[in-house]
Design a protein around this motif. Structure first.
Motif, PDB file in Angstrom:
ATOM      1  N   ASP A  82      24.868   4.059   2.511  1.00 12.99           N
ATOM      2  CA  ASP A  82      25.728   3.921   1.331  1.00 12.99           C
ATOM      3  C   ASP A  82      26.947   4.831   1.457  1.00 12.99           C
ATOM      4  O   ASP A  82      26.880   5.876   2.106  1.00 12.99           O
ATOM      5  CB  ASP A  82      24.900   4.329   0.092  1.00 12.99           C
ATOM      6  CG  ASP A  82      25.375   3.640  -1.177  1.00 12.99           C
ATOM      7  OD1 ASP A  82      26.424   2.978  -1.160  1.00 12.99           O
ATOM      8  OD2 ASP A  82      24.663   3.771  -2.205  1.00 12.99           O
ATOM      9  N   ASN A 140      18.593   2.408  -4.447  1.00 10.91           N
ATOM     10  CA  ASN A 140      19.225   3.679  -4.068  1.00 10.91           C
ATOM     11  C   ASN A 140      18.202   4.798  -4.017  1.00 10.91           C
ATOM     12  O   ASN A 140      17.393   4.960  -4.937  1.00 10.91           O
ATOM     13  CB  ASN A 140      20.306   4.055  -5.083  1.00 10.91           C
ATOM     14  CG  ASN A 140      21.502   3.133  -4.982  1.00 10.91           C
ATOM     15  OD1 ASN A 140      22.319   3.251  -4.081  1.00 10.91           O
ATOM     16  ND2 ASN A 140      21.567   2.173  -5.900  1.00 10.91           N
ATOM     17  N   LYS A 197      27.703   0.354   4.265  1.00 14.03           N
ATOM     18  CA  LYS A 197      28.448   0.035   3.046  1.00 14.03           C
ATOM     19  C   LYS A 197      29.749   0.845   3.009  1.00 14.03           C
ATOM     20  O   LYS A 197      29.715   2.075   2.931  1.00 14.03           O
ATOM     21  CB  LYS A 197      27.597   0.339   1.809  1.00 14.03           C
ATOM     22  CG  LYS A 197      26.355  -0.547   1.730  1.00 14.03           C
ATOM     23  CD  LYS A 197      25.637  -0.404   0.389  1.00 14.03           C
ATOM     24  CE  LYS A 197      26.317  -1.185  -0.710  1.00 14.03           C
ATOM     25  NZ  LYS A 197      25.523  -1.147  -1.977  1.00 14.03           N
ATOM     26  N   GLU A 240      21.785  -5.383  -5.528  1.00  8.92           N
ATOM     27  CA  GLU A 240      21.518  -3.946  -5.600  1.00  8.92           C
ATOM     28  C   GLU A 240      20.991  -3.595  -6.987  1.00  8.92           C
ATOM     29  O   GLU A 240      21.574  -3.976  -7.999  1.00  8.92           O
ATOM     30  CB  GLU A 240      22.785  -3.122  -5.307  1.00  8.92           C
ATOM     31  CG  GLU A 240      22.516  -1.607  -5.392  1.00  8.92           C
ATOM     32  CD  GLU A 240      23.711  -0.738  -4.980  1.00  8.92           C
ATOM     33  OE1 GLU A 240      24.816  -1.263  -4.775  1.00  8.92           O
ATOM     34  OE2 GLU A 240      23.503   0.498  -4.878  1.00  8.92           O
ATOM     35  N   GLU A 300      18.752   2.179   0.267  1.00 12.63           N
ATOM     36  CA  GLU A 300      20.127   2.663   0.454  1.00 12.63           C
ATOM     37  C   GLU A 300      20.129   4.173   0.422  1.00 12.63           C
ATOM     38  O   GLU A 300      19.706   4.770  -0.565  1.00 12.63           O
ATOM     39  CB  GLU A 300      21.043   2.167  -0.680  1.00 12.63           C
ATOM     40  CG  GLU A 300      21.406   0.724  -0.581  1.00 12.63           C
ATOM     41  CD  GLU A 300      22.590   0.350  -1.475  1.00 12.63           C
ATOM     42  OE1 GLU A 300      23.228   1.252  -2.072  1.00 12.63           O
ATOM     43  OE2 GLU A 300      22.866  -0.853  -1.576  1.00 12.63           O
TER      44      GLU A 300
HETATM   45 MG    MG Z   1      24.153   2.091  -3.615  1.00 15.88          MG
END
Ligand code: MG
Ligand code: C2E
Ligand code: MG
Ligand code: MG
Length: 291
Positions: free
Chosen positions: A180, A118, A201, A59, A150
């Motif tokens: 996420d 993200n 997640k 990530e 994400e």
């Molecule tokens: Mg994240």
């Protein structure tokens, strides 16, 4: 109240409010410069398969390398970037950097799985991010399946906003999708079935109290079961102890990310971190660690 009092009433700010507003104005101006001067850097945190320890992804997490203040975490400047609109340019740079870096790793045989980026609600709301993803992929030559977007549960589940169009655009490009911070929003579980996500997640909130807390264990287990039954990768965030990892594995959780494996590391350090993680853990034996 200012509004009730009529049009040309001055809003009265307390001294602290004025100071805060000034700080924010300064911070916004400084952040704009930081983006232009390329002071934003990405650190990468490995994601590990819980059954066999393989690397499934990394990530990308943005930091501001401030010349005087040092490394500033995203929670300190992402909200300002969102409110000011700077998130558009910031997000574009993050996508470019992550895709170019990942392409470089591919070229030197670093097996990182996918790179997850993200994307915040403010980026999706502005509808500029899907074209940015497309351009970043084209310019870097990164295969789309090596990129994962994400987005948080709350934005993913908003059927009326720009999220459905974004998700569809990613699906058409062949970019993977992760939801996420799952468990903290207000999901309509039926809608989850219709969305093109690859990964759920599990939010750190439910991982941190494991294994002791029975209610958190119940929630974590329910999320893992749901995700698995829907055929999704279920990744636990913020795994810090072997006991947490064991508990989650028992719940059917497929992968994990957290300080137990590695903190987020600078790009230069990632290949070494991944090779260390790929080595079998040293056997506990009497006398080990005596030297
Ligand atoms: Mg994240
Ligand atoms: P997130 O996407 O949920 O990222 C996970 C956060 O948990 C990261 O914090 C990571 O460093 C931290 N973390 C990972 N493992 C552990 C652990 O074992 N224990 C603990 N206590 N923490 C752990 P970070 O890097 O400070 O990022 C915070 C948030 O900022 C991210 O949450 C994400 O929402 C946002 N963010 C980060 N990078 C970007 C970006 O490039 N663009 C946007 N829009 N948002 C970003
Ligand atoms: Mg998260
Ligand atoms: Mg978060």
């Amino acid at each position: 109240e200012a509004k009730a009092a009529g049009g040309d009433t001055w809003r009265v700010y307390s001294q602290e409010q004025t100071a805060l507003a000034t700080d924010r104005v300064r911070l916004t101006a400084r952040l704009r410069e930081a983006i232009e001067r390329d002071e934003l850097v990405l650190h990468y945190q490995p994601q590990i398969g819980l059954d066999d320890g393989r690397i499934i992804g990394v990530e990308a997490l943005v930091r501001w390398q401030h010349p005087e203040s040092g490394l500033i975490p995203p929670d300190r400047f992402i909200p300002v970037a969102e409110d000011s609109g700077l998130i558009v340019g910031l997000g574009e740079r993050v996508l470019q950097k992550a895709c170019h870096q990942a392409r470089e790793w591919l070229d030197c045989g670093v097996d990182f799985g996918h790179v997850a980026v993200n994307i915040s609600a403010a980026q999706i709301r502005r509808s500029t991010v899907a074209p940015q993803v497309k351009v970043a992929l084209a310019e870097s030559g990164l295969p789309p399946h090596c990129l994962q977007a994400e987005i948080t549960e709350s934005i993913a589940m908003d059927r009326r906003g720009e999220a459905p169009a974004f998700l569809q655009a990613m699906q058409e490009l062949g970019v993977r999708l992760a939801m996420d911070d799952f468990g903290t929003g207000y999901s309509s579980l039926g809608y989850l079935r219709d969305l093109p996500f690859d990964t759920l997640k599990v939010d750190r909130l439910f991982v941190r109290p494991l294994p002791e807390s029975a209610p958190d264990a119940a929630i974590a287990e329910a999320i893992c079961t749901l995700g698995c039954r829907l055929g999704l990768e279920v990744l636990a965030e913020g795994v810090e102890t072997p006991a947490q990892a064991d508990t989650l594995r028992g719940f059917g959780c497929t992968s994990a990310q957290g300080f137990l494996y590695s903190r987020p590391v600078p790009a230069e350090q990632l290949p070494a971190t991944l090779s260390e993680l790929a080595e079998p853990a040293p056997k506990e034996s009497p006398g080990a660690g005596d030297d």
